[in-house]
Design an enzyme around this catalytic site. Structure first.
Site, PDB file in Angstrom:
ATOM      1  N   ASP A  54       0.830  -1.206   0.000  1.00 34.26           N
ATOM      2  CA  ASP A  54       0.000   0.000   0.000  1.00 34.26           C
ATOM      3  C   ASP A  54       0.862   1.253   0.000  1.00 34.26           C
ATOM      4  O   ASP A  54       0.353   2.370  -0.086  1.00 34.26           O
ATOM      5  CB  ASP A  54      -1.001   0.005   1.157  1.00 34.26           C
ATOM      6  CG  ASP A  54      -0.351  -0.026   2.529  1.00 34.26           C
ATOM      7  OD1 ASP A  54       0.887  -0.124   2.624  1.00 34.26           O
ATOM      8  OD2 ASP A  54      -1.098   0.053   3.533  1.00 34.26           O
ATOM      9  N   SER A  55       2.199   1.064   0.034  1.00 32.32           N
ATOM     10  CA  SER A  55       3.123   2.180  -0.194  1.00 32.32           C
ATOM     11  C   SER A  55       2.936   2.774  -1.581  1.00 32.32           C
ATOM     12  O   SER A  55       3.457   3.858  -1.865  1.00 32.32           O
ATOM     13  CB  SER A  55       4.572   1.708  -0.027  1.00 32.32           C
ATOM     14  OG  SER A  55       4.837   0.539  -0.777  1.00 32.32           O
ATOM     15  N   GLU A 192       9.160  -3.735  11.064  1.00 27.15           N
ATOM     16  CA  GLU A 192       9.560  -2.457  10.468  1.00 27.15           C
ATOM     17  C   GLU A 192      10.068  -1.482  11.506  1.00 27.15           C
ATOM     18  O   GLU A 192       9.391  -1.179  12.490  1.00 27.15           O
ATOM     19  CB  GLU A 192       8.397  -1.827   9.692  1.00 27.15           C
ATOM     20  CG  GLU A 192       8.769  -0.502   9.049  1.00 27.15           C
ATOM     21  CD  GLU A 192       7.756   0.009   8.043  1.00 27.15           C
ATOM     22  OE1 GLU A 192       7.966   1.123   7.499  1.00 27.15           O
ATOM     23  OE2 GLU A 192       6.755  -0.683   7.789  1.00 27.15           O
TER      24      GLU A 192
END
Length: 274
Positions: A54-55, A192
């Protein structure tokens, strides 16, 4: 690399083979892709996982966050990627508010992605609060990759993109969330932007592979946004992104030369004409 090694890299990758790589100690390689050409090049060189992230909301659509991305956006880009890929495992990010609200909504949206695109898995952000959804999705045949640490869909709650879990309470909670997600059935877990010592601890505590982004070398694999590692997103230069190219300047140089050639009458030549 020998021909035999190249052929070995071009094996068909599945969720099972990703989990096996944890056992054998083979590092997992992952990059994002949002279009046919990039996906084809990644697949040709033997990448293990292609994440339709979705980046794309940031690097493809120009939004400040990933929050505006829709399920339809993800399906559109995932279909383009799917057409290019023969070997890599394709994982699709489930966007903001496509699974958080209810189990029924999670099943419906994740089911759409799997059915309409035919990818290998979906990725969900979050810890224990999504465990019930993960468990049900896995039970009905939808493989799930987890995502902990800095979760961009929660940016309005965090208020910053700084490193997560630097304090003991949050680090302990992250480890507990990781174990809970493993118990719920995720086949792998993205970590992350957390301290490398914590990523090492989490990786050692789990039977499933961890895939780091800004989480240090002790994860079982690594992932980057392809536009970042190619040097296309020049304004974004976090310490965890190694630049494997400077394509932004290469592209500008090519565009300038084209403009000069056209305006100067040097393109096209007779040989380039019919």
């Amino acid at each position: 690399m020998s021909t035999a090694q190249a052929d070995q890299k071009l094996r068909v990758v599945t969720t099972r083979s990703i989990m096996t790589m944890k056992t054998t100690g083979e590092k997992i390689t992952a990059l994002t892709a949002y279009d046919f050409l990039v996906a084809r090049y990644l697949d040709q060189v033997g990448i293990d996982i292609i994440l339709v992230g979705d980046s794309l909301g940031n690097v493809f659509q120009g939004h400040e966050t990933t929050l505006p991305v829709t399920v339809d956006d993800m399906i559109y880009h995932a279909k383009a990627v799917k057409r290019a890929v023969k070997n890599a495992l394709i994982v699709v990010d489930m966007p903001f508010m496509s699974y958080q609200n209810s189990l029924d909504e999670a099943v419906r949206n994740c089911g759409r992605v799997m059915k309409e695109v035919g990818v290998g898995a979906v990725k969900l952000e979050g810890g224990a609060f999504i465990a019930e959804k993960v468990r049900h999705l896995v039970e009905i045949g939808i493989p799930v990759m987890g995502h902990l640490g800095l979760t961009p869909q929660a940016i309005n709650r965090f208020g910053t993109y700084e490193v997560r879990a630097t304090q003991k309470a949050e680090a302990d909670r992250l480890l507990m969330d990781a174990k809970t997600l493993q118990d719920a059935g995720v086949f792998s877990l993205v970590l992350e932007k957390i301290p490398s010592r914590l990523a090492k601890k989490v990786s050692a505590a789990l039977d499933i592979p961890t895939i780091g982004i800004g989480a240090g070398p002790e994860c079982d694999g690594q992932i980057l946004v392809v536009y970042d590692m190619l040097g296309l997103t020049e304004e974004f230069k976090p310490r965890f992104v190694r630049r494997y190219g400077e394509l932004a300047e290469d592209m500008r140089r090519s565009f300038r030369t084209y403009i000069q050639d056209v305006k100067g009458g040097e393109f096209p030549t007779i040989k380039e004409s019919y």
